[in-house]
Design an enzyme around this catalytic site. Structure first.
Site, PDB file in Angstrom:
ATOM      1  N   THR A   1       0.566  -1.624   0.368  1.00  0.00           N
ATOM      2  CA  THR A   1       0.115   0.168  -0.434  1.00  0.00           C
ATOM      3  C   THR A   1       1.356   1.092  -0.247  1.00  0.00           C
ATOM      4  O   THR A   1       2.011   1.052   0.622  1.00  0.00           O
ATOM      5  CB  THR A   1      -0.908  -0.160   0.905  1.00  0.00           C
ATOM      6  OG1 THR A   1      -0.101  -0.110   2.626  1.00  0.00           O
ATOM      7  CG2 THR A   1      -2.173  -0.992   1.419  1.00  0.00           C
TER       8      THR A   1
ATOM      9  N   TRP B   1     -16.639  17.180  14.230  1.00  0.00           N
ATOM     10  CA  TRP B   1     -16.120  16.565  12.447  1.00  0.00           C
ATOM     11  C   TRP B   1     -16.017  18.002  12.145  1.00  0.00           C
ATOM     12  O   TRP B   1     -17.034  18.883  10.858  1.00  0.00           O
ATOM     13  CB  TRP B   1     -16.221  15.321  12.374  1.00  0.00           C
ATOM     14  CG  TRP B   1     -16.629  13.956  12.822  1.00  0.00           C
ATOM     15  CD1 TRP B   1     -17.677  13.812  13.474  1.00  0.00           C
ATOM     16  CD2 TRP B   1     -15.663  13.900  13.630  1.00  0.00           C
ATOM     17  NE1 TRP B   1     -17.722  12.647  13.974  1.00  0.00           N
ATOM     18  CE2 TRP B   1     -15.540  12.805  13.951  1.00  0.00           C
ATOM     19  CE3 TRP B   1     -14.450  14.082  12.891  1.00  0.00           C
ATOM     20  CZ2 TRP B   1     -15.296  11.646  14.387  1.00  0.00           C
ATOM     21  CZ3 TRP B   1     -13.380  12.628  14.134  1.00  0.00           C
ATOM     22  CH2 TRP B   1     -13.935  12.021  14.293  1.00  0.00           C
TER      23      TRP B   1
ATOM     24  N   LYS C   1     -11.243  17.418  13.612  1.00  0.00           N
ATOM     25  CA  LYS C   1     -12.069  17.467  15.227  1.00  0.00           C
ATOM     26  C   LYS C   1     -12.228  18.504  15.960  1.00  0.00           C
ATOM     27  O   LYS C   1     -11.565  18.607  16.636  1.00  0.00           O
ATOM     28  CB  LYS C   1     -11.953  15.936  15.690  1.00  0.00           C
ATOM     29  CG  LYS C   1     -13.532  16.147  16.579  1.00  0.00           C
ATOM     30  CD  LYS C   1     -13.177  14.191  17.149  1.00  0.00           C
ATOM     31  CE  LYS C   1     -14.826  14.048  17.530  1.00  0.00           C
ATOM     32  NZ  LYS C   1     -14.539  12.501  18.354  1.00  0.00           N
TER      33      LYS C   1
ATOM     34  N   GLU D   1      -6.197  -2.580   0.960  1.00  0.00           N
ATOM     35  CA  GLU D   1      -6.498  -4.211   1.437  1.00  0.00           C
ATOM     36  C   GLU D   1      -7.781  -4.980   1.015  1.00  0.00           C
ATOM     37  O   GLU D   1      -8.093  -5.169   1.591  1.00  0.00           O
ATOM     38  CB  GLU D   1      -6.599  -3.660   2.644  1.00  0.00           C
ATOM     39  CG  GLU D   1      -5.532  -3.670   3.651  1.00  0.00           C
ATOM     40  CD  GLU D   1      -5.128  -1.865   3.107  1.00  0.00           C
ATOM     41  OE1 GLU D   1      -5.532  -1.154   2.313  1.00  0.00           O
ATOM     42  OE2 GLU D   1      -4.379  -1.059   3.532  1.00  0.00           O
TER      43      GLU D   1
HETATM   44  P1  AMP Z   1      -6.027   2.680  -2.190  1.00  0.00           P
HETATM   45  O1  AMP Z   1      -5.531   0.699  -1.042  1.00  0.00           O
HETATM   46  O2  AMP Z   1      -4.082   2.849  -2.572  1.00  0.00           O
HETATM   47  O3  AMP Z   1      -6.845   1.750  -3.294  1.00  0.00           O
HETATM   48  O4  AMP Z   1      -6.514   3.807  -1.622  1.00  0.00           O
HETATM   49  C1  AMP Z   1      -7.396   3.064  -0.779  1.00  0.00           C
HETATM   50  C2  AMP Z   1      -8.201   4.788  -0.535  1.00  0.00           C
HETATM   51  O5  AMP Z   1      -8.224   5.591  -1.345  1.00  0.00           O
HETATM   52  C3  AMP Z   1      -9.536   4.247   0.806  1.00  0.00           C
HETATM   53  O6  AMP Z   1      -9.259   4.302   1.786  1.00  0.00           O
HETATM   54  C4  AMP Z   1     -10.383   5.918  -0.092  1.00  0.00           C
HETATM   55  O7  AMP Z   1      -9.269   6.518   1.097  1.00  0.00           O
HETATM   56  C5  AMP Z   1      -9.565   6.154  -1.602  1.00  0.00           C
HETATM   57  N1  AMP Z   1     -10.224   6.447  -2.246  1.00  0.00           N
HETATM   58  C6  AMP Z   1     -11.163   4.850  -2.420  1.00  0.00           C
HETATM   59  N2  AMP Z   1     -12.088   5.162  -3.978  1.00  0.00           N
HETATM   60  C7  AMP Z   1     -12.866   6.515  -3.662  1.00  0.00           C
HETATM   61  C8  AMP Z   1     -13.919   6.631  -3.940  1.00  0.00           C
HETATM   62  N3  AMP Z   1     -14.868   7.051  -4.808  1.00  0.00           N
HETATM   63  N4  AMP Z   1     -14.342   7.894  -2.640  1.00  0.00           N
HETATM   64  C9  AMP Z   1     -13.358   8.761  -2.196  1.00  0.00           C
HETATM   65  N5  AMP Z   1     -12.270   8.028  -1.902  1.00  0.00           N
HETATM   66  C10 AMP Z   1     -11.542   6.887  -2.358  1.00  0.00           C
END
Ligand code: AMP
Length: 543
Positions: free
Chosen positions: A185, A442, A437, A330
């Protein structure tokens, strides 16, 4: 009592075998760095994957060994992914956009035995080869250019390796719980962590992305994954495309708007997948030179929230549905996909666009719950809370960690905040690590960022929470302004008037020459919080 059905597990080799045997003549187009298109098909890809698997075994690589790939979306990468996991190895797809130190860290952390690298990234590996602790074999995945220089630096060629393989190699039976693919990640919080997908989780994921209410893919589709394979197997498309036998366009390393539009048009792409930034670029280009996209039915946008104007313009001007998806590394990665229910069939245009703006509904393999800060599950409705997920495609533990990353009942905390409505549609409101916060209330940093980014003098901006004597935390804007602009702090803060409630308005704007960006192009807020965290309480903060 156990069932009496076949003990055959769910493995990646089942998918490529199916495509090789039943969709053999379906075309796969692979684009190289110069833009040339190579045409192959599932039969040839299947055959070469098997041959390559036997060559990998011939090198002495064993089941469970991690094998790195640093390659854009092309034919070699697809074949390698099937070859590696098919013989029992673990394909470690590496993101070349990471910082070099991070790449070295994850190669060593994963203990990669071999690495396959695209010619365009060789320079990096030559420079850092002495830092690789476990890598015994280095292969170039492209054509045999500069062969002597490559050999001098210890590289061999994938093309030579495959020649040593056995044409008649058959896939071994593997345990479906064995590891197949490894993805780290993004390293915005501490060192990157490895998510180790099993054969079973990959096959289940390929099934859920293909379903009609997910990306709705079939043998009649031409799919173009613009999202790279090192982002969770191109959001599962490397496996889902074989599962359904779709035609596949692998666009290579050049992903500018013009190239994408040319490929969509010339290759009759019916579904393409990418992050919102790419879709914005594509739209801007289309708008300057409007053309119709007759075959393109839908695009998938994920990775961050897609702006509503992107959904509207694609639909109204080009008759293309933007299908928003939410997920994370994940989660294999798909968690939710936005598709309508029967009751949405007759919505007027504006309402149906509004309906498309949220992150969508959970797939069958992902359970979602929203909890408050005390850990209590919130009823579905309009209450914001922390998003937890559970299911066969969700992580249990990061690679080489001693304890699970889920609670005792298997729930994984995503770090995202959101609202789940009564139909199960999820709206992502923020990320908990970005959450501000203030006085017990929030404030969404994403919302504040989106507003300030609409200001014409802002080039890029991040909003972070910093310490405050009275309210514990307050938002401030870290702003990179357009070159030549003389905009003042108070003018930028006034931009929030009438757009947010008064107490949500940021307290300050800090001007910086350049925001630190992570490999996904998002500002690295951890760095910003470290640098400006004491800004409002008289601490350093060098802004
Ligand atoms: P990654 O593990 O790098 O794919 O990042 C995942 C993160 O990207 C998620 O936990 C979200 O915070 C963000 N994310 C993925 N898809 C979306 C979406 N459609 N809208 C808003 N945030 C998203």
């Amino acid at each position: 009592m156990k069932g009496n059905m076949s003990q055959m597990g769910l493995t990646t080799s089942m998918l490529i075998s199916h495509a090789e045997i039943n969709h053999g003549q379906t075309e796969i187009v692979s684009v190289d760095v110069k833009g040339s298109r190579e045409r192959t098909n599932w039969k040839e890809v299947g055959e070469r994957s098997r041959k390559m698997a036997s060559a990998l075994e011939g090198l002495g690589l064993k089941r469970g060994d991690r094998i790195g790939t640093i390659i854009p979306n092309n034919r070699s990468h697809l074949e390698l992914l099937y070859a590696i996991s098919g013989f029992g190895g673990v394909a470690h797809t590496i993101n070349p956009r990471l910082f070099p130190d991070e790449i070295v860290y994850i190669i060593n952390h994963a203990k990669d035995k071999a690495i396959f690298v695209d010619p365009s990234y060789i320079g990096f590996l030559i420079g850092h080869k002495h830092l690789l602790e476990t890598t015994e074999h280095l292969f170039i995945s492209g054509p045999k250019e500069n062969e002597i220089a490559a050999r001098m630096n210890g590289f061999k060629f994938l093309g030579d390796l495959i020649e040593e393989g056995d044409n008649s190699y058959q896939w071994p039976q593997l345990d479906e719980d064995d590891a197949a693919v490894l993805c780290y990640t993004s390293g915005t919080t501490g060192n990157p962590k490895g998510v180790l997908y099993s054969h079973k989780s990959i096959v289940i994921h390929a099934n859920i992305v293909s379903l009609p209410d997910s990306f709705c893919i079939s043998a009649r589709d031409t799919i173009m994954p613009i999202v790279p394979m090192f982002h969770v197997n191109a959001w599962g498309m490397t496996y889902a495309s074989a599962m359904v036998g779709s035609r596949l366009i692998l666009p290579g390393p050049n992903l500018d708007g013009r190239t994408i539009i040319d490929l969509i048009l010339q290759e009759n792409v019916s579904l393409a997948l990418a992050i919102p930034t790419i879709w914005e670029e594509v739209l801007e280009r289309l708008n300057t030179n409007p053309i119709s996209l007759p075959e393109l039915k839908r695009i998938v946008s994920g990775g961050s929230a897609v702006p509503s104007w992107v959904i509207r313009e694609f639909k109204e001007k080009y008759d293309v549905n933007v299908l928003q998806a939410w997920g994370m590394t994940e989660m294999s990665p798909l968690g939710t996909a936005n598709s309508p229910l029967m009751k949405h069939n007759h919505l007027d245009n504006d309402l149906s666009i509004t309906q498309m703006e949220n992150a969508g509904r959970p797939t069958w393999a992902v359970q979602i719950k929203i909890i408050d800060d005390s850990g209590k599950e919130l009823p579905r409705g309009d209450l914001e809370g922390r998003i937890l997920v559970r299911g066969p495609t969700v992580i249990q533990r990061y690679i080489f960690e001693e304890s699970d990353t889920v609670d005792e009942t298997g729930w994984f905390e995503t770090g995202d905040l959101g609202v789940l409505d009564s139909d199960g549609y999820l709206t992502i409101t923020d990320r908990s690590k970005d959450l501000i916060k203030s006085g017990g209330e929030w404030i969404s940093s994403i919302e504040l960022e989106e507003i300030i980014k609409l200001h014409p003098d802002i080039y890029d901006a991040a909003v972070i929470g910093v310490k405050h004597e009275k309210w514990a935390e307050r938002p401030i804007v870290i702003a990179e302004i357009v070159k030549g602009s003389n905009i003042s702090e108070s003018e930028l803060l006034d931009f929030y008037d009438e757009k947010v409630v008064k107490w949500q308005k940021p307290d300050a704007v800090v001007f910086v020459d350049e925001l630190p960006l992570g490999s996904t192009g998002k500002p690295i807020k951890k760095d910003l919080r470290e640098r400006f965290g004491d800004y409002l309480i008289g601490g350093v903060g060098d802004g």
